[in-house]
Design a protein around this motif. Structure first.
Motif, PDB file in Angstrom:
ATOM      1  N   ILE A 123       0.828  -1.203   0.000  1.00 48.54           N
ATOM      2  CA  ILE A 123       0.000   0.000   0.000  1.00 48.54           C
ATOM      3  C   ILE A 123       0.862   1.253   0.000  1.00 48.54           C
ATOM      4  O   ILE A 123       0.577   2.212  -0.716  1.00 48.54           O
ATOM      5  CB  ILE A 123      -0.957  -0.008   1.207  1.00 48.54           C
ATOM      6  N   LYS A 124       1.942   1.252   0.755  1.00 46.86           N
ATOM      7  CA  LYS A 124       2.735   2.473   0.868  1.00 46.86           C
ATOM      8  C   LYS A 124       3.407   2.872  -0.441  1.00 46.86           C
ATOM      9  O   LYS A 124       3.772   4.024  -0.617  1.00 46.86           O
ATOM     10  CB  LYS A 124       3.774   2.348   1.976  1.00 46.86           C
ATOM     11  N   LEU A 125       3.538   1.952  -1.384  1.00 47.95           N
ATOM     12  CA  LEU A 125       4.109   2.289  -2.686  1.00 47.95           C
ATOM     13  C   LEU A 125       3.102   2.958  -3.612  1.00 47.95           C
ATOM     14  O   LEU A 125       3.470   3.496  -4.649  1.00 47.95           O
ATOM     15  CB  LEU A 125       4.647   1.028  -3.374  1.00 47.95           C
ATOM     16  N   HIS A 126       1.828   2.934  -3.237  1.00 51.48           N
ATOM     17  CA  HIS A 126       0.779   3.425  -4.121  1.00 51.48           C
ATOM     18  C   HIS A 126       0.008   4.596  -3.533  1.00 51.48           C
ATOM     19  O   HIS A 126      -1.155   4.807  -3.876  1.00 51.48           O
ATOM     20  CB  HIS A 126      -0.171   2.276  -4.477  1.00 51.48           C
ATOM     21  N   ILE A 127       0.632   5.367  -2.674  1.00 51.58           N
ATOM     22  CA  ILE A 127       0.036   6.591  -2.144  1.00 51.58           C
ATOM     23  C   ILE A 127       0.941   7.738  -2.563  1.00 51.58           C
ATOM     24  O   ILE A 127       2.131   7.741  -2.263  1.00 51.58           O
ATOM     25  CB  ILE A 127      -0.101   6.544  -0.612  1.00 51.58           C
ATOM     26  N   HIS A 128       0.373   8.717  -3.290  1.00 52.68           N
ATOM     27  CA  HIS A 128       1.155   9.826  -3.815  1.00 52.68           C
ATOM     28  C   HIS A 128       0.396  11.141  -3.639  1.00 52.68           C
ATOM     29  O   HIS A 128      -0.833  11.153  -3.615  1.00 52.68           O
ATOM     30  CB  HIS A 128       1.433   9.641  -5.313  1.00 52.68           C
TER      31      HIS A 128
END
Length: 120
Positions: free
Chosen positions: A59-64
């Motif tokens: 999940i943390k790779l896909h929050i921008h």
């Protein structure tokens, strides 16, 4: 000596909110909210022994953070799941029912990040 006169035009806020300085300020605030959401996002279990690979769909790779402009001015966005294959971030946020009917409560990490930004 003449008195100073303050004249405010109609919709003066729009002119101010469209400036590049406001764009940077909005982007920094959106980045803070995204960083808080990443920090509070649910983590995956540690990989098994001998497997050092981390999942591509964490999940943390896909929050921008993103910034966009409309007729009112600049506004900030915290985007989750740009990749359509990664849909579990919102399931983790809101909760879901599995195939057996078991209920899994949501973590509400995005809501907590927004509330924390509102308080600060």
């Amino acid at each position: 000596m003449s008195k100073p006169k303050l004249v405010l035009r109609i919709a003066w806020e729009r002119e101010l909110f469209r400036t590049p300085g406001v764009q940077g300020l909005v982007f920094r605030e959106a980045e803070k909210i995204a960083a808080t959401a990443i920090k509070d996002a649910p983590r995956q279990r540690a990989p098994k022994k001998g497997i050092a690979k981390q999942n591509w769909n964490r999940i943390k790779l896909h929050i921008h953070a993103r910034v966009a402009k409309d007729f009112e001015g600049w506004y900030g966005l915290v985007v989750t799941e740009e990749d359509y294959k990664v849909r579990h971030a919102m399931l983790q946020e809101r909760g879901f029912h599995d195939r057996k009917g078991g209920e899994h409560g949501g973590h509400e990490y995005l809501l907590k990040a927004l509330l924390k930004a509102e308080i600060e």
